[in-house]
Write an enzyme that holds these catalytic residues in place. Structure first.
Site, PDB file in Angstrom:
ATOM      1  N   ASP A 184      43.069  16.416 -25.365  1.00 40.90           N
ATOM      2  CA  ASP A 184      41.812  16.009 -26.035  1.00 40.90           C
ATOM      3  C   ASP A 184      41.207  14.597 -25.594  1.00 40.90           C
ATOM      4  OD1 ASP A 184      44.106  14.755 -26.973  1.00 40.90           O
ATOM      5  OD2 ASP A 184      43.308  14.475 -28.706  1.00 40.90           O
ATOM      6  N   GLU A 185      41.570  14.278 -24.439  1.00 44.62           N
ATOM      7  CA  GLU A 185      40.926  13.081 -23.913  1.00 44.62           C
ATOM      8  C   GLU A 185      41.095  13.135 -22.346  1.00 44.62           C
ATOM      9  OE1 GLU A 185      43.035   9.326 -24.313  1.00 44.62           O
ATOM     10  OE2 GLU A 185      44.818  10.206 -25.081  1.00 44.62           O
TER      11      GLU A 185
END
Lengths: 422, 376
Positions: free
Chosen positions: A125-126
């Site tokens: 997610d990043e």
């Protein structure tokens, strides 16, 4: 304090006047999904909308993700689920849907790729994006950030936060302070103004231990660190940590955005359904973690030189021990020997253990890696046994051949395994 | 307490005693060196595993017993000018004076200082230079991994007038046979002593003395100690627990090929060729008729090859070794020539010294080296 939580920050300088200067600078984006697993769960199940949602699984697992409604009640990532239940009794608990999360993640990475090929994913997610070369085509960092945010929101229905700066360190800090659903750009001439008032533990690399050390010598903010002589920091924290923190405290970070970095480590860990205190059982679980991680190591054609073991006790204190071997290894038996030595050296006496993990680090390409033979070793030894095991696994599937201690009458079972994040 | 001592004597004695001090002892008293002035002066240091003592020849004015910080005493002694040094206890401090240099040492409480074990019974005598060489030859093969404590030791096997020393880290095995004068002609004993401790003892005891007394706790006694005693210095050390693995069956009884090589020439070549790789990358050796070809490095990386003339009998053999382990063995031989006996490319090779290229093998020392496998 420069802190804007939502929307776009107004430009702090006359962009026209410094445009030439800025041309030369890097523009790095740090894009971080807001409560990713929880957002995906919420989006997939509209009945969850507006409720406190906690993602995590198992009777004894930890919180993988919590949406902002749950966070308001004090629920945090990595907190034991039991504690989360007490804090938010009315929250909705859903299991982790790794497949779904990975699917959403890969689409998000595709969106990033549309703006720059220089994408460095940190986790599902990043990611860091170096958009320096994309500015002529797609506009300034802020414009690119806004486009990415809009696309993710319209195509995946979840929100993210974006930090924009000339280095990874500042970009990541900026996204943290833009959360949730915000964007923050830190121009190079405002870095110190932004950075120095922040608490030391906002810094990359400052965990609870280092934080404690820094508090002990009276350093509360990043500005305090910057005003401390480099030598003092090195004395307090050791050569490399002291050096790094000093550099970062002045906003100096020269790490570049690198494409898919090779795996730094391969590991597996497991939280037990009930705490274990029996050496044989614990060693058996460690063997299982070795089996699992070394299998992935060999599948990737890698060998490991540093074997590390993690133990979490019932009271959540966590220790890790590692050992570097003279020549890289990859076999179940070789790795287990090291882990067993590490475990035995702890000299535990019926300590209650909640979690064990094994991580294979210091990785390199395995093909043709030399092997120092041992005196008195059989000519066909564990290495050949492991090769035969892998061949059988490829043909008949996982768990078809395993160390005898791991074979159960009901066939392979792996309750409660969770892969450690790498 | 007051005495005057020559600098040389002091430095020698203090260095010896400071050897057994640990930097992180389990009791603070063990940071100290005990100075016991009676009719003679005895210096003592210990980390409870190893204790060292030295007798200091000095001019004694008054008796006394103090415990002073050991490392500080060692550093001060070394830095003092070469003049007679006076030690004088004044209250709770020791005044050390040499010419114009003056130091004041604090004293530590002697109350908690542990009782150190006595030197066990004398087992026999050994020529100190022979002992030092033998220990060095063997200690290089001992393991350095403290998680396998048995392998960090040197196995000492006494059989009447004969001693066998052996050490292995599982990659190589060094075995040295030597003779000594046993006190009891029927003695049979085995013990295991940390290689580092043994090397220290052997090195320091040879400097000035011709013979070393080896002392052993009787077999089956509660405390198992080994002692080394020379005229003025004593070391007592606890033996390691555990049993040294059986090693004699590892020594091959026959070989399929033999190479005789000049040690100096071989060492030079190994060093040069190994330059291109790091220490754990195999050095590949092709032994053929009259020629040894050395090769290291592969693929895109730096590579080196070299050839030297050798005397060779048997089928050609291609084998690879860890260059460091090979160098260790060649250096330990102490002879101008080496004979390497092979039993196969993945079986141990045996290095034995030769005093002349065509002469007989000196079988008193054997260095067994396991090859590396370099392509899987």
């Amino acid at each position: 304090m420069l802190l804007i939580t939502s929307g776009v920050i107004s430009t702090l300088m006359n962009e026209q006047a410094v445009s030439e200067e800025r041309e030369k600078e890097l523009t790095i984006l740090h894009v971080d999904m807001d409560a990713f697993y929880a957002s995906v769960a919420e989006r997939d199940d509209p009945t969850l909308k507006g409720k406190a949602v906690v993602v995590g699984m198992g009777a004894r697992g930890v919180v993988s993700s919590a949406n902002y409604a749950a966070r308001k009640l004090g629920v945090r990532s990595a907190m034991p689920l039991g504690q989360a239940r007490r804090l938010a009794p009315r929250a909705i608990f859903v299991p982790v849907n790794m497949e779904r999360n990975a699917e959403v993640s890969s689409h998000i990475m595709e969106i990033f790729q549309a703006f720059t090929p220089l994408v460095e994913p940190i986790s599902l997610d990043e990611a860091f994006l170096d958009v320096t070369g994309s500015r002529r085509l797609h506009g300034s960092g802020r414009e690119i950030g806004a486009k990415i945010r809009a696309r993710i929101e319209s195509e995946e229905g979840i929100t993210c936060s974006v930090g924009i700066a000339g280095s990874k360190f500042i970009a990541k800090l900026a996204s943290t302070y833009a959360k949730p659903n915000g964007m923050l750009e830190i121009h190079s001439d405002r870095i110190l103004e932004f950075l120095h008032p922040l608490p030391v533990n906002a810094m990359w690399g400052v965990g609870p231990k280092t934080n404690e050390e820094l508090q002990k010598i009276g350093l509360r903010t990043i500005g305090d660190i910057a005003k401390t002589p480099r030598a003092t920091l090195i004395r307090a924290l050791g050569q490399s940590a002291g050096e790094t923190l000093y550099e970062l405290s002045w906003g100096r970070d020269y790490r570049s955005v690198t494409l898919d970095e090779p795996d730094k480590s391969i590991g597996a860990e497991e939280t037990f359904l009930i705490d274990l205190d029996n050496h044989d059982e614990i060693l058996k679980e460690l063997l299982r973690m070795v089996e699992k991680s070394s299998q992935r190591l060999r599948d990737a054609g890698l060998v490991s030189k540093t074997i590390s073991m993690k133990i979490r006790f019932a009271d959540f204190t966590t220790i890790s021990r590692s050992k570097t071997v003279p020549l890289p290894i990859s076999g179940v038996q070789e790795c287990y020997e090291v882990v067993r030595t590490l475990y035995t050296a702890l000299g535990l006496d019926r300590a209650r253990i909640r979690l064990v993990g094994v991580s294979l680090e210091n990785l390199s390409e395995g093909s043709g890696s030399p092997q120092q033979l041992l005196l008195g070793e059989r000519e066909k030894g564990w290495r050949e046994a492991t090769q035969a095991m892998d061949a059988a696994t490829r043909r008949f599937g996982c768990g078809s051949v395993r160390p005898a201690r791991l074979v159960t009458p009901d066939g392979p079972d792996d309750p409660g395994d969770e892969d450690s994040p790498e | 307490m007051k005495f005057v001592v020559e600098r040389e004597e002091l430095v020698d004695a203090v260095n010896w005693v400071a050897r057994s001090l640990s930097t992180r002892p389990i009791k603070p008293e063990l940071l100290g060196i005990m100075i016991d002035v009676d009719t003679s002066i005895t210096l003592t240091g210990s980390d409870l595993e190893t204790s060292t003592k030295a007798i200091l020849k000095a001019e004694i004015t008054s008796k006394g017993k103090v415990l002073v910080p050991g490392r500080l005493l060692a550093e001060i002694s070394r830095s003092l000018p070469a003049k007679p040094i006076t030690f004088n206890l004044e209250g709770t401090r020791v005044l050390v004076t040499a010419g114009a240099a003056k130091f004041t040492l604090p004293t530590l409480s002697t109350l908690e200082y542990p009782n150190l074990p006595e030197v066990p019974e004398t087992a026999g005598l050994i020529a100190s230079d022979v002992f030092a060489t033998a220990v060095n030859q063997v200690a290089i093969a001992a393991g350095k991994d403290d998680s396998l404590p048995t392998l960090t030791g040197v196995h000492i096997e006494i059989n009447k007038n004969h001693i066998t020393l052996a050490a292995t880290d599982r990659y190589r095995l060094a075995v040295r046979e030597l003779s000594w004068q046993a006190k009891n002609a029927d003695i049979e004993a085995t013990t295991l002593l940390r290689a580092r401790t043994l090397s220290d003892a052997a090195k320091s005891l040879t400097a000035t003395h011709t013979q070393v007394t080896l002392a052993l706790s009787p077999t089956g006694s509660h405390e198992r100690l080994v002692g080394f005693v020379s005229e003025l210095k004593t070391m007592t050390s606890r033996t390691l627990d555990g049993t040294f693995p059986p090693f004699r069956h590892l020594l091959p009884s026959e070989s399929v090929a033999q190479a005789t090589i000049s040690v100096a020439e071989f060492l030079d070549s190994v060093r040069r060729v190994a330059l291109v790789t790091d220490k754990t990358v195999p050095l590949r050796l092709d032994f053929g008729n009259g020629i040894l070809r050395l090769e290291a490095g592969a693929g895109e990386e730096a590579q080196a090859t070299e050839e030297i003339e050798i005397a060779y009998t048997g089928e050609p053999i291609a084998i690879a070794f860890n260059p460091q382990y090979l160098t260790d063995g060649l250096q330990a031989l102490g002879t101008p020539f080496v004979e390497i006996d092979f039993t196969g490319a993945s079986k141990p090779a045996v290095l034995v010294g030769k005093h002349e290229a065509n002469g007989a093998k000196d079988e008193s020392y054997k260095y067994l080296l396991m090859p590396m496998r370099y392509s899987s």
